[in-house]
Design an enzyme around this catalytic site. Structure first.
Site, PDB file in Angstrom:
ATOM      1  CG  ASP A 142      -2.697   0.924   1.125  1.00 19.96           C
ATOM      2  OD1 ASP A 142      -2.679   0.704   0.141  1.00 19.96           O
ATOM      3  OD2 ASP A 142      -3.239   0.444   1.767  1.00 19.96           O
ATOM      4  CG  ASP A 203      -9.687   1.771  -0.353  1.00 19.60           C
ATOM      5  OD1 ASP A 203      -8.975   1.476  -1.244  1.00 19.60           O
ATOM      6  OD2 ASP A 203      -9.153   1.597   0.959  1.00 19.60           O
TER       7      ASP A 203
HETATM    8  C1  GLA Z   1      -5.710   0.998   1.852  1.00 20.27           C
HETATM    9  C2  GLA Z   1      -5.620  -0.311   1.019  1.00 20.27           C
HETATM   10  C3  GLA Z   1      -7.529  -1.324   1.441  1.00 20.27           C
HETATM   11  C4  GLA Z   1      -6.646  -1.653   2.815  1.00 20.27           C
HETATM   12  C5  GLA Z   1      -6.215  -0.140   3.321  1.00 20.27           C
HETATM   13  C6  GLA Z   1      -6.154  -1.375   4.963  1.00 20.27           C
HETATM   14  O1  GLA Z   1      -7.125   2.000   2.023  1.00 20.27           O
HETATM   15  O2  GLA Z   1      -6.387   0.564  -1.052  1.00 20.27           O
HETATM   16  O3  GLA Z   1      -7.733  -1.422   0.142  1.00 20.27           O
HETATM   17  O4  GLA Z   1      -5.685  -2.489   2.479  1.00 20.27           O
HETATM   18  O5  GLA Z   1      -5.778   0.548   3.332  1.00 20.27           O
HETATM   19  O6  GLA Z   1      -5.958  -0.125   5.999  1.00 20.27           O
END
Ligand code: GLA
Length: 396
Positions: A142, A203
């Site tokens: 990430d 997301d």
């Molecule tokens: C980000 C990523 C998600 C998840 C969260 C975890 O938002 O895009 O897919 O992994 O972090 O904190």
């Protein structure tokens, strides 16, 4: 230098904790839902025992919130939460491997993960080695708490360090999602050299609205995104929601169909013990999965929209003489006006030009035999509100 790890020749399939289980860490309050060894053992077993593994789902991936707040004082190694993963990650990895699955793990390129646990930035070499020692097969990296301007160098560097361990690990990069957010144009040519898959955008959340926003994003930006997908390197529109709270039966079919058109990684995030049988059938639909996993690896596109019915189409095998592809074609309804909507297209309108025609089957209905259609013929479909109809046009 390319990533060159020989992995993800078709989009990865599996299960990941984030969308459904987020950062639930209180195992006393939520013993069945907290991010813990138990959760992943249970889901690994369910993936096998409920038939998902046979359908192709393979990776069990720990997302955020698996770490202790601090690295080990002496070694500086990452430490899994001591209460929730009391045995460290190796016994879990062993179990996952023993039942024929593969093991994935989340980390973050920056100083911290998005949920605030330690990231890799100052310990990249050590962490890559640690992942290999933990028998990790898939890394999601990430991009919270990092300088976006460092990513074009830093992400490839971590990929090289993963490769240098000698352990093949699928490398999932979130780098472009952060660039897009900041209004910068990701360099997809570089991405596909360095990552097996990458999150392009925001997301996913548990709603049709979220699915629709992602569809719109990929539809609008397809000219600069779609060409970069292929065997070993995929765009990632994020997890499958099926089996959770937000999507109806029809909406579940819609997400599954459009994700397979997009050659998306099929990574579920749900409670596999609670998936209703009719939703499980969608997740395990062999014909739809075969579209997603088509060996050519050509990502599909939104080709047209008429009366709020969007046509999404993907060239697939078999390919016949004159380089005529077969196609998977999804009719996605963005309508909500009650009755199923009847709509008529000629095959030509759909971009289907093979003079010898196509044998057409309904990918969501084993019994239906629609017969043979030629470019000048009309094709009629009826699409439920917020639903989809999905066909394979096999070139003759
Ligand atoms: C980000 C990523 C998600 C998840 C969260 C975890 O938002 O895009 O897919 O992994 O972090 O904190």
């Amino acid at each position: 230098m390319g990533l060159d790890n020989g992995l993800a020749l078709t989009p990865p399939m599996g299960w990941m904790s984030w969308e459904r289980f987020r950062c639930l860490t209180d195992c006393e309050l939520y013993p069945n839902e907290c991010i813990s060894e138990q959760l992943f053992r249970r889901h690994a077993d369910l993936l096998v025992n409920e038939g998902y593994a046979d359908a192709g789902y393979e990776y069990i991936i720990i997302d955020d919130c698996w770490l202790e707040k601090d690295r080990d004082n002496k070694t500086q190694k990452l430490v899994a939460d001591k209460k929730r993963f009391p045995n460290g990650l190796n016994p879990l990895a062993d179990h996952i491997h023993n039942i024929g699955l593969k093991f994935g793990l989340y980390q973050d390129y920056g100083t911290n993960t998005c949920a605030g646990f330690p990231g890799v930035i100052k310990h990249m070499q050590l962490d890559a080695k640690t992942f290999a020692e933990w028998d990790v097969d898939y890394v999601k990296l990430d991009g919270c708490y990092a300088n976006i301007s460092d990513m074009a160098v830093g992400y490839p560097e971590f990929g090289r360090l993963l490769n240098a361990t000698g352990r093949p690990m699928v490398y999932s990069c979130s780098w472009p999602a952060y660039q897009e957010d900041a209004g910068e144009m990701p360099d997809y040519t570089s991405l596909k050299q360095h990552c097996n898959l990458w999150r392009n955008w925001d997301d996913i959340d548990d709603s049709l609205e979220s699915v629709a926003q992602i569809m719109d994003y990929f539809g609008k930006n397809q000219d600069r995104i779609q060409p970069h997908a292929g065997p070993g390197h995929w765009n990632d529109p994020d997890m499958l929601l099926l089996g959770n709270y937000g999507l109806s039966y029809d909406q579940s079919k819609l997400q599954m169909a459009i994700w397979s058109i997009m050659a998306a990684p099929l990574i579920m995030s749900n409670d596999l013990a609670a998936v209703r049988p009719e939703i499980k059938d969608i997740l395990q639909n062999r014909k739809v999965i075969a579209v997603d996993q088509d060996v050519l690896g050509i990502q599909g596109r939104r080709v047209l929209s008429k009366n709020q019915i969007e046509v999404w189409s993907r060239p697939i095998t078999p390919v016949v003489s004159n380089n005529q592809h077969s196609y998977a074609v999804a009719f996605a309804s963005r309508r909500s006006d009650g009755a199923p909507y009847r709509i008529v297209f000629t095959l030509k309108e759909l971009g289907l030009h093979n003079a010898a025609g196509y044998n057409v089957e309904d990918l969501y209905d084993d019994k239906s035999k629609l017969g043979i259609f030629r470019p000048a013929n009309q094709f009629i479909t009826r699409v439920n509100p917020n639903g989809v109809t999905f066909y394979k046009f096999t070139a003759l």
